[in-house]
Design a protein around this motif. Structure first.
Motif, PDB file in Angstrom:
ATOM      1  N   SER A  26       1.715   6.854  -6.894  1.00  0.00           N
ATOM      2  CA  SER A  26       0.646   7.710  -7.424  1.00  0.00           C
ATOM      3  C   SER A  26       1.011   9.195  -7.392  1.00  0.00           C
ATOM      4  O   SER A  26       0.298  10.018  -7.974  1.00  0.00           O
ATOM      5  CB  SER A  26      -0.635   7.490  -6.611  1.00  0.00           C
ATOM      6  N   ARG A  28       2.209   1.743  -3.467  1.00  0.00           N
ATOM      7  CA  ARG A  28       1.156   2.229  -4.365  1.00  0.00           C
ATOM      8  C   ARG A  28       0.922   3.720  -4.172  1.00  0.00           C
ATOM      9  O   ARG A  28       0.775   4.476  -5.138  1.00  0.00           O
ATOM     10  CB  ARG A  28      -0.151   1.469  -4.107  1.00  0.00           C
ATOM     11  N   TYR A  29       0.851   4.144  -2.909  1.00  0.00           N
ATOM     12  CA  TYR A  29       0.627   5.561  -2.643  1.00  0.00           C
ATOM     13  C   TYR A  29       1.769   6.391  -3.200  1.00  0.00           C
ATOM     14  O   TYR A  29       1.553   7.400  -3.890  1.00  0.00           O
ATOM     15  CB  TYR A  29       0.475   5.809  -1.144  1.00  0.00           C
ATOM     16  N   TRP A  30       2.990   6.015  -2.907  1.00  0.00           N
ATOM     17  CA  TRP A  30       4.170   6.740  -3.399  1.00  0.00           C
ATOM     18  C   TRP A  30       4.157   6.811  -4.922  1.00  0.00           C
ATOM     19  O   TRP A  30       4.453   7.848  -5.518  1.00  0.00           O
ATOM     20  CB  TRP A  30       5.420   6.042  -2.889  1.00  0.00           C
ATOM     21  N   GLU A  71       0.821  -1.206   0.000  1.00  0.00           N
ATOM     22  CA  GLU A  71       0.000   0.000   0.000  1.00  0.00           C
ATOM     23  C   GLU A  71       0.855   1.255   0.000  1.00  0.00           C
ATOM     24  O   GLU A  71       0.533   2.248  -0.668  1.00  0.00           O
ATOM     25  CB  GLU A  71      -0.936  -0.008   1.209  1.00  0.00           C
ATOM     26  N   ALA A 128      -3.185  11.055   3.929  1.00  0.00           N
ATOM     27  CA  ALA A 128      -3.368   9.906   3.052  1.00  0.00           C
ATOM     28  C   ALA A 128      -2.762   8.630   3.625  1.00  0.00           C
ATOM     29  O   ALA A 128      -3.173   7.525   3.253  1.00  0.00           O
ATOM     30  CB  ALA A 128      -2.768  10.202   1.673  1.00  0.00           C
ATOM     31  N   ILE A 129      -1.784   8.777   4.506  1.00  0.00           N
ATOM     32  CA  ILE A 129      -1.132   7.609   5.102  1.00  0.00           C
ATOM     33  C   ILE A 129      -1.286   7.637   6.623  1.00  0.00           C
ATOM     34  O   ILE A 129      -0.440   7.129   7.358  1.00  0.00           O
ATOM     35  CB  ILE A 129       0.358   7.538   4.702  1.00  0.00           C
TER      36      ILE A 129
END
Length: 202
Positions: free
Chosen positions: A18, A14-16, A11, A35-36
Motif C-alpha cells: 500500500s 499488504r501494508y508494504w 498482512e 501502522a505495524i
C-alpha cells in the motif's frame, strides 16, 4: 494459500504494497511504525554495509529468541550454512522490487518449529531507484511450542526462498494506483529460489 502460511506475513505484504506508487519499491520514510505496531517485536531492518547484509535493527523478541543481540550483526547469523539461499533471494528481491518469503525450520536444543520470514525492499529516496534496505518480519505458529520463549534458536534451516511474483502484480498495481510492468524471473534451483504466484486474500 500456497507458500505463504501465516496471516501476519500476508498482512505485512499488504501494508508494504500500500506504500508508494509506481513500479519501484516503497520509500523508507513511508513506513510508519505505528501502522505495524503489533508486529514490531519481531520486525527487523537490514542494509548492506561493505557488501555484507547486516541487522540495523532487531525487535525486542529477537534477543530472547536467538539468545544474543542481533543489531549490528551479519544477517547470516541466524541462517548459518543456508545463508547462500537467502542471499540469492535478497539479490533477486532487490532487483525486482518485490517481497521475499523464506520458509524455514527453527532449531533449538528442545526441538524444531516452523518459521516464516518475509523480507520487503525499501528505497532511500525518490531520486534513488535502487533498493538499499529491507524491512522484515519473522513469524511462528499461533500456538508455538513451550520452549520457543525460553530456549534460544540455534539456527534456522532454510526449506525454500520465494519471490512473491507475477501473480501479485495486479494487486501491487491496484495498491499503488498505477500499472506495474511485468517482470521476468530466473529460477535458481541450487539456491532454492523460485517465483511464487499467489493471492493475498485470506
Amino acid at each position: 494459500m500456497a507458500d505463504i502460511r501465516f496471516d501476519e506475513t500476508k498482512e505485512m505484504i499488504r501494508y508494504w504494497a500500500s506504500l508508494g506508487s509506481g513500479p519501484h519499491a516503497p520509500l523508507r520514510a513511508d513506513v510508519s511504525p505505528r501502522a505495524i505496531a503489533r508486529f514490531l517485536p519481531r520486525v527487523f531492518i537490514i542494509s548492506k554495509e561493505d557488501g555484507v547484509w547486516k541487522f540495523r535493527l532487531a525487535g525486542t523478541e529477537f534477543y530472547p529468541l536467538y539468545g544474543h543481540e542481533l543489531t549490528g550483526q551479519s544477517f547470516s547469523a541466524i541462517w548459518g550454512g543456508d545463508f547462500a539461499a537467502v542471499a540469492a533471494g535478497l539479490d533477486a528481491a532487490a532487483s525486482a522490487g518485490l517481497p521475499l518469503v523464506v520458509s524455514s525450520d527453527a532449531w533449538s536444543m528442545e526441538g524444531v518449529v516452523e518459521a516464516e520470514t518475509v523480507i520487503l525492499p525499501l528505497r532511500a529516496s525518490d531520486g534513488h531507484g535502487e533498493v538499499d534496505r529491507f524491512i522484515g518480519l519473522q513469524t511462528f505458529p499461533a500456538a508455538p511450542p513451550w520452549w520457543l520463549a525460553s530456549r534460544p534458536v540455534l539456527q534456522a534451516s532454510v526449506k525454500t526462498t520465494a519471490i512473491v511474483g507475477e501473480g501479485e502484480r495486479a494487486l501491487l498495481a491496484q495498491a499503488r494506483g498505477k500499472t506495474v510492468p511485468a517482470i521476468k524471473f530466473v529460477e535458481r534451483p541450487r539456491a532454492f529460489l523460485r517465483v511464487v504466484e499467489t493471492r493475498l486474500t485470506a
